[in-house]
Design a protein around this motif. Sequence first.
Motif, short mmCIF file in Angstrom:
data_model
loop_
_atom_site.label_atom_id
_atom_site.label_comp_id
_atom_site.label_asym_id
_atom_site.label_seq_id
_atom_site.Cartn_x
_atom_site.Cartn_y
_atom_site.Cartn_z
N ARG A 3 0.85 -1.19 0.00
CA ARG A 3 0.00 0.00 0.00
C ARG A 3 0.88 1.23 0.00
O ARG A 3 1.87 1.30 0.70
CB ARG A 3 -0.88 0.01 1.25
CG ARG A 3 -1.93 -1.08 1.26
CD ARG A 3 -2.84 -0.88 2.46
NE ARG A 3 -3.87 -1.90 2.51
CZ ARG A 3 -3.73 -3.06 3.13
NH1 ARG A 3 -2.61 -3.34 3.76
NH2 ARG A 3 -4.71 -3.95 3.14
N GLN A 4 0.51 2.21 -0.78
CA GLN A 4 1.32 3.42 -0.88
C GLN A 4 0.40 4.62 -1.09
O GLN A 4 -0.52 4.56 -1.91
CB GLN A 4 2.27 3.28 -2.06
CG GLN A 4 3.36 4.32 -2.07
CD GLN A 4 4.28 4.16 -3.28
OE1 GLN A 4 4.15 3.19 -4.03
NE2 GLN A 4 5.17 5.10 -3.46
N VAL A 5 0.65 5.69 -0.35
CA VAL A 5 -0.11 6.92 -0.54
C VAL A 5 0.51 7.70 -1.69
O VAL A 5 1.68 8.06 -1.65
CB VAL A 5 -0.12 7.77 0.75
CG1 VAL A 5 -0.86 9.08 0.52
CG2 VAL A 5 -0.77 6.99 1.90
N LEU A 6 -0.27 7.96 -2.73
CA LEU A 6 0.24 8.64 -3.93
C LEU A 6 -0.07 10.14 -3.89
O LEU A 6 0.66 10.94 -4.48
CB LEU A 6 -0.37 8.03 -5.18
CG LEU A 6 -0.06 6.54 -5.41
CD1 LEU A 6 -0.84 6.02 -6.60
CD2 LEU A 6 1.44 6.33 -5.61
N ALA A 7 -1.15 10.50 -3.25
CA ALA A 7 -1.53 11.92 -3.21
C ALA A 7 -2.42 12.17 -2.00
O ALA A 7 -3.15 11.27 -1.56
CB ALA A 7 -2.28 12.30 -4.48
N ARG A 8 -2.34 13.38 -1.48
CA ARG A 8 -3.21 13.78 -0.37
C ARG A 8 -3.87 15.10 -0.72
O ARG A 8 -3.29 15.93 -1.40
CB ARG A 8 -2.40 14.00 0.92
CG ARG A 8 -1.78 12.75 1.48
CD ARG A 8 -0.92 13.12 2.70
NE ARG A 8 -0.09 12.01 3.12
CZ ARG A 8 -0.50 11.01 3.91
NH1 ARG A 8 -1.73 11.02 4.39
NH2 ARG A 8 0.30 10.02 4.23
N HIS A 9 -5.09 15.26 -0.23
CA HIS A 9 -5.78 16.53 -0.46
C HIS A 9 -6.73 16.77 0.70
O HIS A 9 -7.40 15.84 1.16
CB HIS A 9 -6.57 16.45 -1.79
CG HIS A 9 -7.43 17.65 -2.02
ND1 HIS A 9 -6.91 18.89 -2.35
CD2 HIS A 9 -8.77 17.82 -1.97
CE1 HIS A 9 -7.89 19.75 -2.49
NE2 HIS A 9 -9.04 19.13 -2.26
N THR A 10 -6.77 17.97 1.18
CA THR A 10 -7.66 18.32 2.30
C THR A 10 -8.48 19.53 1.90
O THR A 10 -7.96 20.45 1.28
CB THR A 10 -6.82 18.68 3.56
OG1 THR A 10 -5.93 17.60 3.83
CG2 THR A 10 -7.72 18.93 4.75
N ARG A 11 -9.77 19.49 2.22
CA ARG A 11 -10.57 20.70 2.05
C ARG A 11 -11.65 20.75 3.13
O ARG A 11 -11.98 19.74 3.73
CB ARG A 11 -11.19 20.77 0.65
CG ARG A 11 -12.17 19.68 0.32
CD ARG A 11 -12.85 19.95 -1.02
NE ARG A 11 -11.92 19.81 -2.15
CZ ARG A 11 -12.22 20.16 -3.41
NH1 ARG A 11 -13.40 20.67 -3.70
NH2 ARG A 11 -11.36 19.97 -4.38
#
Length: 238
Positions: A3-11
């Motif tokens: 498992r790998q986190v490729l992108a993060r986004h917060t709003r």
Amino acid sequence: YKRQVLARHTRATPAREGAAAVLDALAGAAAEVDPDGLASLIGIAAAGVVDPRGGMVTSATDSIRGWAGTALGAGLADRTGLPVACDNDVRATAGPELAALADSRGSLLYAAVGTGVGGALAVDGRMLHGAAGIAGHLGHLPSPEAAGLPCTCGATGHLEVIASGPGITAHYARLTGTRPDRLETVAARAAGGEQAAVRAITTGATAAGRVLGGLANALGPDRVVVGGGVPRIGALYR
Ligand SMILES: [Zn+2]
């Protein structure tokens, strides 16, 4: 597989604008983390009572206006063109704890003690959802420590009233007549030896422990996990 986190986004959640605005924001967030459209599935963990079979928010408080009754799965699938799997946020948090059990057919009792009290139950390696997705909602179990105190749900005497972070702070206020700004203030006063602060925290912890003890007898879990922000306030709580 890895498992790998490729992108993060917060709003921010447009909570006061209603469920359709929240679904629009979720679809916008999905587009933000996957601009090339490589994803084949969306998974979503949401507040409220969520039934993953129908993808519905069965019931919820008004923290998000009109959230109860929202077709979460279908609403997001319509906006993104992708299949959507959804569940309650606490259950989703408990998933890795279940996966980490040595026995793949193991049982787990998970409590999240924070702003409210939530939970998740897993038996024989499977998360329990129950009728309409309600299984594991521990906050509204009766607690003798909360006897007579009004709950956010409209009833009285429920665990959340005495064991949540706001519940502990409110209990301290009842004992002293002064209302601290936050739970950490109560924790600091308890660490300094103030008896009312010690009592508010130990009462909340005792109430949670009593309910979890009863559930442990009923369920026979391999492991009990207590998560959320409240257990992090210090050794006194444990
Ligand atoms: Zn309640």
